[in-house]
Design an enzyme around this catalytic site. Structure first.
Site, short mmCIF file in Angstrom:
data_model
loop_
_atom_site.label_atom_id
_atom_site.label_comp_id
_atom_site.label_asym_id
_atom_site.label_seq_id
_atom_site.Cartn_x
_atom_site.Cartn_y
_atom_site.Cartn_z
CB CYS A 2 43.50 38.55 26.34
SG CYS A 2 42.05 37.54 26.08
NE ARG A 31 45.97 41.43 31.04
CZ ARG A 31 45.32 42.31 31.81
NH1 ARG A 31 45.89 42.76 32.91
NH2 ARG A 31 44.12 42.74 31.51
CD1 TRP A 79 42.00 32.09 30.88
CD2 TRP A 79 40.05 33.17 30.88
NE1 TRP A 79 41.18 31.48 31.80
CE2 TRP A 79 39.98 32.11 31.82
CE3 TRP A 79 38.94 33.98 30.71
CZ2 TRP A 79 38.84 31.85 32.57
CZ3 TRP A 79 37.80 33.72 31.48
CH2 TRP A 79 37.76 32.66 32.38
CG ASN A 105 41.59 41.84 27.47
OD1 ASN A 105 40.96 40.82 27.71
ND2 ASN A 105 42.10 42.61 28.41
N GLY A 106 38.53 41.12 25.94
CA GLY A 106 37.18 41.48 26.38
C GLY A 106 36.14 40.64 25.65
CD GLU A 488 42.93 34.00 50.25
OE1 GLU A 488 41.78 34.10 49.79
OE2 GLU A 488 43.95 33.96 49.52
CE LYS A 492 45.75 32.55 47.31
NZ LYS A 492 44.43 32.92 47.06
CD GLU A 495 42.72 31.00 43.78
OE1 GLU A 495 42.65 31.68 42.76
OE2 GLU A 495 43.20 31.43 44.86
CG HIS A 511 24.79 25.78 64.07
ND1 HIS A 511 23.75 25.72 64.96
CD2 HIS A 511 25.73 26.58 64.64
CE1 HIS A 511 24.01 26.46 66.01
NE2 HIS A 511 25.19 27.01 65.85
CE LYS A 614 47.10 38.31 39.98
NZ LYS A 614 47.08 37.66 41.29
C1 AGP Z 1 42.55 34.98 44.14
O1 AGP Z 1 43.53 33.98 44.47
C2 AGP Z 1 41.81 34.66 42.87
N1 AGP Z 1 42.70 34.61 41.79
C3 AGP Z 1 40.58 35.52 42.68
O2 AGP Z 1 39.67 35.16 43.69
C4 AGP Z 1 40.77 37.05 42.74
O3 AGP Z 1 41.06 37.45 44.06
C5 AGP Z 1 39.46 37.71 42.31
O4 AGP Z 1 39.20 37.31 40.98
C6 AGP Z 1 39.50 39.23 42.39
O5 AGP Z 1 40.48 39.74 41.54
P1 AGP Z 1 40.93 41.28 41.70
O6 AGP Z 1 41.49 41.41 43.09
O7 AGP Z 1 41.93 41.52 40.63
O8 AGP Z 1 39.68 42.11 41.54
#
Ligand code: AGP
Length: 619
Positions: A2, A31, A79, A105-106, A488, A492, A495, A511, A614
């Site tokens: 958050c 966040r 969040w 937050n948490g 990756e 992307k 996501e 395989h 995030k």
């Molecule tokens: C990346 O596009 C994602 N948002 C997610 O995989 C992110 O890389 C992962 O949660 C790790 O976050 P951090 O690098 O802040 O530890």
């Protein structure tokens, strides 16, 4: 996960507390953005507003019913972890007498038993959240002690889990009290005013002077003072640092989205991460690497721990560090590491890679590694965050604030920092001569321009993406360092465009996964340089033929001059010639652009994709 902002200013009520908090929340919205709220201390007592949905909903509510001028304020963008994103579950949460407000937050892991005992004691609850328990407990302790700092200290002793808490009480017009455990909180130092935030973006528009806060610490801010105490109430001297990001870096800089801005920030992110890493003689100097050279020489294994995109950066690092240093490198998903009883000891160097420095899975893995006697080196982008504070050393990336939830520039910066680590170890352990280190460094320093060239030539990829708006599945193939790039690229697309996508090691296709290939199936293939390990290049060209023979639509990323791929490629996307190990810095960029453009064509929010946050600060 958050966003939290706190502000305290002069004892003359004004609009500034609300303006500062709302501005900070706007920069922290990435966040978490499923609800938001503020609480203000005004001459006529505590006033508050909170709404489900994005911050704009709260702004409308505040326009419709403007609060009175205030002297202190706290704000929260959420969040959800406990309780659906509703008005009632939004923060702040209030004491029963409505005089105290708290934001959090948490996750408070023991909130259920605390709530049950409060209810048994006659308390009434309005929300489903764990946070409301704190409002009740804090109010009771404050009434008992008459001191909000002492009350916060006492309450936090009974909480388990992860929390950043901020609280205000209407009887204290120029005080905000905060506490942190396993969750981020930094202090912003102003003139006649002070700030609190989940990260520096909360107050970067007002000050770049900041204080790190440590585990279990409680901070009390007034307009002219910042007092930090440890869990026992003993005063603590907090470390001041200067934020090297300016406010403009946290806004879109002319791009339509943070995602597009940050993709275009990548040349600078790589260049800035390389800055200041060598002495006059061209030797690598990693001055934040506070681990002794003798320990680094004795390392016989490296374990990279990370999640998501950061883990893929670790995978790229594996190939480079093993090649340069001849040290075995394992890459572990942080959330798996702790539970598989890993074989690590004082001769293992654990490298924790994280953009936010607050990923709880990675924090817990760091703690486990240190309990086993390993040295931990953090590769982190966010100054003042938890992971560097809990590591033996830190190698900061300098990507600047990464606001879009999906990581791009931090990814390239992480790879760059890991290359620096590998070269430093090779230099220290003598597995590469100084001239070899210098020449590889020179190649690294040429990468920002090569990344820029890929960006300048990205219209072909953007047109391809727009033409594929209705695509429902895309496969990504790569070998060697191209394999984590394929993973990756798939992440992307998942996501940002919510499309099923899967990355494979190209050699693995036959395989099993090749059964997925049917006529028209789009398949990206990341091709290694023909100037490197040529047998690798030949094998990937064979992989292209295998999928093309089954009707796949082959979208090939290959370096300038590689004509061998042309007979088998429906589309060739060119990247500059680059040394094999450094190729991910250019080959991932078209995949980022593709995912961003396709998602944009679908009308999706590329900065705040659904279901994501995030920084995943819960396990
Ligand atoms: C990346 O596009 C994602 N948002 C997610 O995989 C992110 O890389 C992962 O949660 C790790 O976050 P951090 O690098 O802040 O530890």
């Amino acid at each position: 996960m958050c966003g939290i902002v706190g502000y305290v200013g002069p004892d003359t009520p004004s609009e500034r507390p609300l303006d500062v908090v709302m501005g900070g929340l706007a920069r922290l919205e990435y966040r978490g953005y499923d609800s938001a709220g503020v609480a203000l201390v005004t001459r006529s007592g505590l006033q508050w507003a909170k709404r489900a949905g994005k911050l704009s909903n709260l702004a409308v509510a505040l326009e419709d019913a403007p609060p009175e001028p205030a002297t202190a304020a706290i704000g929260h963008t959420r969040w959800a972890t406990h309780g659906a994103p509703t008005d009632v579950n939004a923060h702040p949460h209030l004491s029963e007498d409505g005089r105290l407000a708290v934001i959090h937050n948490g996750i408070i892991e023991n909130f259920k038993e605390l709530k049950d005992s409060l209810i048994a004691d006659g308390a009434t609850f309005l929300s489903e959240t764990d946070t409301e328990v704190v409002a009740h407990l804090l109010s009771r302790e404050f009434e008992r002690r008459g001191d909000l700092t002492a009350a916060m200290l006492e309450v936090t002793r009974h909480l388990e889990g992860a929390f950043t808490l901020l609280a205000v009480h209407e009887s204290l017009p120029t005080t905000v009290v905060g506490a942190r455990k396993n969750s981020p909180l930094v202090v912003g130092l102003g003139e006649g005013e002070n700030f609190l935030g989940s990260d520096v973006a909360a107050f970067i528009a007002h000050t770049r002077r900041a204080l790190e806060l440590g585990q279990d610490q409680v901070v009390t801010i007034t307009p002219d003072s910042v007092a930090v105490v440890d869990g026992d109430g003993a005063p603590v001297e907090a470390t001041e640092f200067t934020v090297d990001w300016d406010a403009s870096a946290a806004v879109k800089g002319g791009f339509a989205t943070f995602m597009d801005k940050e993709i275009h920030d990548q040349p600078k992110a790589v260049a800035d991460t390389l800055l200041g890493r060598t002495d006059g003689a061209g030797h690598l100097v990693l001055d934040e690497l506070r681990i002794s050279e003798s320990v680094l020489r004795s390392v016989d294994k490296i374990v990279v721990i990370a999640c998501g995109t950061a883990a893929y950066a670790g995978h790229v690092a594996k190939y480079a560090i093993e090649h340069w240093c001849r040290i075995p490198v394992e890459v572990e998903l942080a959330h798996e590491f702790r539970y598989r009883d890993p074989v690590v000891n004082e001769k293992t160097l654990v490298v924790a890679v994280s953009q936010s420095g607050e990923t709880m899975d990675t924090i817990m893995a760091v703690r486990h590694a240190r309990e086993q006697g390993s040295k931990v080196l953090a590769v982190v982008n966010t100054h003042g965050s938890t992971i560097p504070r809990e590591s033996d050393a830190v190698l900061y990336t300098h990507a600047g604030p990464e606001v879009a939830v999906a990581s791009t520039k931090a990814f390239l910066a992480q790879i760059t920092a890991c290359y620096l680590l590998g070269l430093y170890l090779a230099q220290l352990r003598g597995t590469k001569y100084a001239d070899e280190v210098r020449s590889t460094l020179a190649e690294l320093q040429a990468m920002p321009d090569k990344i820029q060239r890929v960006l300048d030539d990205s219209e072909q990829v953007r047109e391809l993406a727009r033409s594929m708006e209705d695509t429902t599945s895309v496969l990504f193939l790569g070998r060697h360092v191209g394999y984590p790039v394929a993973m990756e690229g798939a992440l992307k697309l998942k996501e940002l465009a919510y499309i099923h996508a899967e990355g494979f090691a190209a050699g693995e296709l036959k395989h099993g996964p090749i059964a997925l290939v049917e006529p028209g199936q789009p398949v990206f293939v990341i091709v290694p340089s023909p100037r490197g390990r040529d047998q690798l290049h030949a094998k990937v060209v064979s992989n292209i033929q295998e999928v093309r023979a089954r009707g796949a639509r082959t979208l090939v990323i290959a370096e300038d001059g590689d004509t061998a791929v042309e007979p088998f490629a429906d589309t060739v996307i060119r990247v500059p010639q680059t040394p094999t190990l450094l190729a991910p810095l250019v080959s991932v960029v078209p995949l980022q652009v593709f995912a961003c453009e396709l998602a944009t064509a679908k009308g999706l929010d590329v900065d705040q994709p659904r279901n994501l946050a995030k920084s995943v600060t819960v396990e």
